[in-house]
Design an enzyme around this catalytic site. Sequence first.
Site, PDB file in Angstrom:
ATOM      1  N   ARG A   1     -46.660   8.380  17.451  1.00  6.93           N
ATOM      2  CA  ARG A   1     -46.192   8.701  16.086  1.00  6.93           C
ATOM      3  C   ARG A   1     -47.312   8.612  15.055  1.00  6.93           C
ATOM      4  O   ARG A   1     -48.104   7.680  15.053  1.00  6.93           O
ATOM      5  CB  ARG A   1     -45.081   7.715  15.704  1.00  6.93           C
ATOM      6  CG  ARG A   1     -44.732   7.777  14.222  1.00  6.93           C
ATOM      7  CD  ARG A   1     -43.386   7.203  13.913  1.00  6.93           C
ATOM      8  NE  ARG A   1     -43.284   5.782  14.106  1.00  6.93           N
ATOM      9  CZ  ARG A   1     -42.146   5.100  13.932  1.00  6.93           C
ATOM     10  NH1 ARG A   1     -41.033   5.723  13.608  1.00  6.93           N
ATOM     11  NH2 ARG A   1     -42.123   3.799  14.114  1.00  6.93           N
TER      12      ARG A   1
ATOM     13  N   ARG B   1     -39.673  -5.103  19.184  1.00  2.18           N
ATOM     14  CA  ARG B   1     -38.728  -4.518  18.218  1.00  2.18           C
ATOM     15  C   ARG B   1     -37.473  -4.011  18.929  1.00  2.18           C
ATOM     16  O   ARG B   1     -36.376  -4.088  18.373  1.00  2.18           O
ATOM     17  CB  ARG B   1     -39.406  -3.383  17.438  1.00  2.18           C
ATOM     18  CG  ARG B   1     -40.325  -3.914  16.326  1.00  2.18           C
ATOM     19  CD  ARG B   1     -41.443  -2.953  15.959  1.00  2.18           C
ATOM     20  NE  ARG B   1     -41.011  -1.706  15.411  1.00  2.18           N
ATOM     21  CZ  ARG B   1     -41.776  -0.603  15.381  1.00  2.18           C
ATOM     22  NH1 ARG B   1     -43.004  -0.627  15.886  1.00  2.18           N
ATOM     23  NH2 ARG B   1     -41.325   0.489  14.855  1.00  2.18           N
TER      24      ARG B   1
ATOM     25  N   ARG C   1     -48.895   3.412  12.044  1.00  2.02           N
ATOM     26  CA  ARG C   1     -48.440   2.093  11.626  1.00  2.02           C
ATOM     27  C   ARG C   1     -49.030   0.986  12.477  1.00  2.02           C
ATOM     28  O   ARG C   1     -49.172   1.127  13.688  1.00  2.02           O
ATOM     29  CB  ARG C   1     -46.913   2.043  11.710  1.00  2.02           C
ATOM     30  CG  ARG C   1     -46.257   2.765  10.574  1.00  2.02           C
ATOM     31  CD  ARG C   1     -44.785   2.975  10.767  1.00  2.02           C
ATOM     32  NE  ARG C   1     -44.070   1.798  11.262  1.00  2.02           N
ATOM     33  CZ  ARG C   1     -42.762   1.775  11.424  1.00  2.02           C
ATOM     34  NH1 ARG C   1     -42.032   2.849  11.132  1.00  2.02           N
ATOM     35  NH2 ARG C   1     -42.171   0.693  11.882  1.00  2.02           N
TER      36      ARG C   1
ATOM     37  N   ARG D   1     -29.462  -3.765   9.382  1.00  3.61           N
ATOM     38  CA  ARG D   1     -29.963  -4.171  10.698  1.00  3.61           C
ATOM     39  C   ARG D   1     -29.306  -5.440  11.206  1.00  3.61           C
ATOM     40  O   ARG D   1     -29.605  -5.855  12.333  1.00  3.61           O
ATOM     41  CB  ARG D   1     -31.472  -4.411  10.618  1.00  3.61           C
ATOM     42  CG  ARG D   1     -32.327  -3.219  11.083  1.00  3.61           C
ATOM     43  CD  ARG D   1     -33.757  -3.588  10.807  1.00  3.61           C
ATOM     44  NE  ARG D   1     -34.747  -2.983  11.633  1.00  3.61           N
ATOM     45  CZ  ARG D   1     -35.495  -1.925  11.270  1.00  3.61           C
ATOM     46  NH1 ARG D   1     -35.288  -1.320  10.144  1.00  3.61           N
ATOM     47  NH2 ARG D   1     -36.449  -1.496  12.065  1.00  3.61           N
TER      48      ARG D   1
ATOM     49  N   LYS E   1     -34.651   8.502  13.500  1.00  9.27           N
ATOM     50  CA  LYS E   1     -33.920   8.332  12.232  1.00  9.27           C
ATOM     51  C   LYS E   1     -34.687   8.950  11.057  1.00  9.27           C
ATOM     52  O   LYS E   1     -34.130   9.700  10.268  1.00  9.27           O
ATOM     53  CB  LYS E   1     -33.684   6.830  11.963  1.00  9.27           C
ATOM     54  CG  LYS E   1     -32.927   6.118  13.067  1.00  9.27           C
ATOM     55  CD  LYS E   1     -32.681   4.660  12.745  1.00  9.27           C
ATOM     56  CE  LYS E   1     -33.940   3.815  12.614  1.00  9.27           C
ATOM     57  NZ  LYS E   1     -34.729   3.688  13.875  1.00  9.27           N
TER      58      LYS E   1
HETATM   59  P1  ADP Z   1     -37.428   6.226  13.738  1.00  9.68           P
HETATM   60  O1  ADP Z   1     -37.408   6.554  12.250  1.00  9.68           O
HETATM   61  O2  ADP Z   1     -36.035   6.162  14.323  1.00  9.68           O
HETATM   62  O3  ADP Z   1     -38.235   5.010  14.077  1.00  9.68           O
HETATM   63  P2  ADP Z   1     -39.017   8.693  13.940  1.00  9.68           P
HETATM   64  O4  ADP Z   1     -38.130   9.711  13.292  1.00  9.68           O
HETATM   65  O5  ADP Z   1     -40.205   8.231  13.174  1.00  9.68           O
HETATM   66  O6  ADP Z   1     -38.130   7.442  14.481  1.00  9.68           O
HETATM   67  O7  ADP Z   1     -39.477   9.297  15.354  1.00  9.68           O
HETATM   68  C1  ADP Z   1     -40.363   8.559  16.211  1.00  9.68           C
HETATM   69  C2  ADP Z   1     -41.358   9.524  16.841  1.00  9.68           C
HETATM   70  O8  ADP Z   1     -40.690  10.386  17.762  1.00  9.68           O
HETATM   71  C3  ADP Z   1     -42.066  10.438  15.845  1.00  9.68           C
HETATM   72  O9  ADP Z   1     -43.397  10.600  16.282  1.00  9.68           O
HETATM   73  C4  ADP Z   1     -41.278  11.743  15.905  1.00  9.68           C
HETATM   74  O10 ADP Z   1     -42.113  12.869  15.621  1.00  9.68           O
HETATM   75  C5  ADP Z   1     -40.798  11.762  17.354  1.00  9.68           C
HETATM   76  N1  ADP Z   1     -39.444  12.311  17.508  1.00  9.68           N
HETATM   77  C6  ADP Z   1     -38.383  12.197  16.656  1.00  9.68           C
HETATM   78  N2  ADP Z   1     -37.283  12.792  17.160  1.00  9.68           N
HETATM   79  C7  ADP Z   1     -37.632  13.268  18.388  1.00  9.68           C
HETATM   80  C8  ADP Z   1     -36.936  13.993  19.426  1.00  9.68           C
HETATM   81  N3  ADP Z   1     -35.639  14.305  19.290  1.00  9.68           N
HETATM   82  N4  ADP Z   1     -37.643  14.320  20.531  1.00  9.68           N
HETATM   83  C9  ADP Z   1     -38.962  13.991  20.669  1.00  9.68           C
HETATM   84  N5  ADP Z   1     -39.678  13.323  19.738  1.00  9.68           N
HETATM   85  C10 ADP Z   1     -39.022  12.964  18.610  1.00  9.68           C
HETATM   86  P1  AMP Z   2     -38.894   0.491  10.362  1.00  9.46           P
HETATM   87  O1  AMP Z   2     -39.804   1.280   9.462  1.00  9.46           O
HETATM   88  O2  AMP Z   2     -37.433   0.750  10.077  1.00  9.46           O
HETATM   89  O3  AMP Z   2     -39.236   0.673  11.825  1.00  9.46           O
HETATM   90  O4  AMP Z   2     -39.123  -1.039  10.008  1.00  9.46           O
HETATM   91  C1  AMP Z   2     -40.374  -1.671  10.208  1.00  9.46           C
HETATM   92  C2  AMP Z   2     -40.224  -3.185  10.086  1.00  9.46           C
HETATM   93  O5  AMP Z   2     -39.791  -3.519   8.752  1.00  9.46           O
HETATM   94  C3  AMP Z   2     -39.183  -3.827  10.997  1.00  9.46           C
HETATM   95  O6  AMP Z   2     -39.708  -4.102  12.298  1.00  9.46           O
HETATM   96  C4  AMP Z   2     -38.829  -5.099  10.212  1.00  9.46           C
HETATM   97  O7  AMP Z   2     -39.844  -6.076  10.352  1.00  9.46           O
HETATM   98  C5  AMP Z   2     -38.868  -4.611   8.770  1.00  9.46           C
HETATM   99  N1  AMP Z   2     -37.560  -4.095   8.309  1.00  9.46           N
HETATM  100  C6  AMP Z   2     -37.268  -2.814   7.943  1.00  9.46           C
HETATM  101  N2  AMP Z   2     -35.981  -2.701   7.583  1.00  9.46           N
HETATM  102  C7  AMP Z   2     -35.422  -3.926   7.737  1.00  9.46           C
HETATM  103  C8  AMP Z   2     -34.113  -4.449   7.566  1.00  9.46           C
HETATM  104  N3  AMP Z   2     -33.089  -3.678   7.165  1.00  9.46           N
HETATM  105  N4  AMP Z   2     -33.916  -5.774   7.837  1.00  9.46           N
HETATM  106  C9  AMP Z   2     -34.927  -6.572   8.234  1.00  9.46           C
HETATM  107  N5  AMP Z   2     -36.181  -6.142   8.437  1.00  9.46           N
HETATM  108  C10 AMP Z   2     -36.434  -4.828   8.187  1.00  9.46           C
END
Ligand code: ADP
Ligand code: AMP
Length: 219
Positions: free
Chosen positions: A127, A172, A161, A88, A13
């Site tokens: 990541r 999660r 993170r 969410r 995302k």
């Molecule tokens: P989200 O925001 O949904 O948690 P991220 O965009 O941070 O996910 O992506 C999670 C990890 O996977 C990052 O390290 C990113 O570089 C990698 N990633 C994102 N999209 C892809 C893909 N299509 N294929 C492989 N790795 C990906």
């Molecule tokens: P994310 O960066 O989206 O992976 O979110 C990291 C953490 O933040 C999650 O595991 C939740 O603990 C909290 N969080 C982020 N967005 C929300 C949301 N919309 N509702 C509740 N908790 C959230």
Amino acid sequence: MNLILLGPPGAGKGTQAKILEEQYGLKQLSTGDMLRAAIAAGTETGLKAKAIMDKGDLVSDDVIVGIVSERLDKPDVAKGVVFDGFPRTPAQAEALDKMLAGRGSKLDAVIEMRADDEALVGRIAGRFTCKTCGKSYHDKFQPTKKPGVCDNCGGTEFVRRADDNEKTVRDRLQVYNRQTAPLVSYYAKAGKLSVVDGMAEIGAVTASIAKVLNGVAKG
Ligand code: ADP
Ligand code: AMP
């Protein structure tokens, strides 16, 4: 245009939201990033959220809806928003509908990004993000072009993170399946849902999203 990228942790995302910012002039609104900024700033919201986030649970709907509502009042969201990690829960989705309607706006599309749980664990484990601009990278799948330098802003500091460890990721994913996955049918019923294959390569996912958005623009 306002759209939601809906998908489990690691679906891509944030990666796609940053691309959409560049391509369409939209603003990424990541509630996770906002909470991490609150933690870094040592605010009361941040202090309360930290323990919940470290466990992989969800922060309360009231807190989340409050910070999103404030953010939607800033002028830089006028061209539209890519919601990343929000809503969410069904309560957050209903609150978003109201917040947008109250501002004379609406949701144009919800894009569900699907990916396998095992792939997600691998993505999250590798990541890291640029400390300056927040661009996501991956040790294997998306390294920086030049080692130690952000492709986007030239930053040289990166962060991993606290909640990106295997145990918390699995928690999660369960939280996603239990509390967030019901939004798929919520938005399907509203006629807003499109699904893309989040397992494809980053560029292919971007192309699938562009296809959906072209369809939305044509009406
Ligand atoms: P989200 O925001 O949904 O948690 P991220 O965009 O941070 O996910 O992506 C999670 C990890 O996977 C990052 O390290 C990113 O570089 C990698 N990633 C994102 N999209 C892809 C893909 N299509 N294929 C492989 N790795 C990906
Ligand atoms: P994310 O960066 O989206 O992976 O979110 C990291 C953490 O933040 C999650 O595991 C939740 O603990 C909290 N969080 C982020 N967005 C929300 C949301 N919309 N509702 C509740 N908790 C959230």
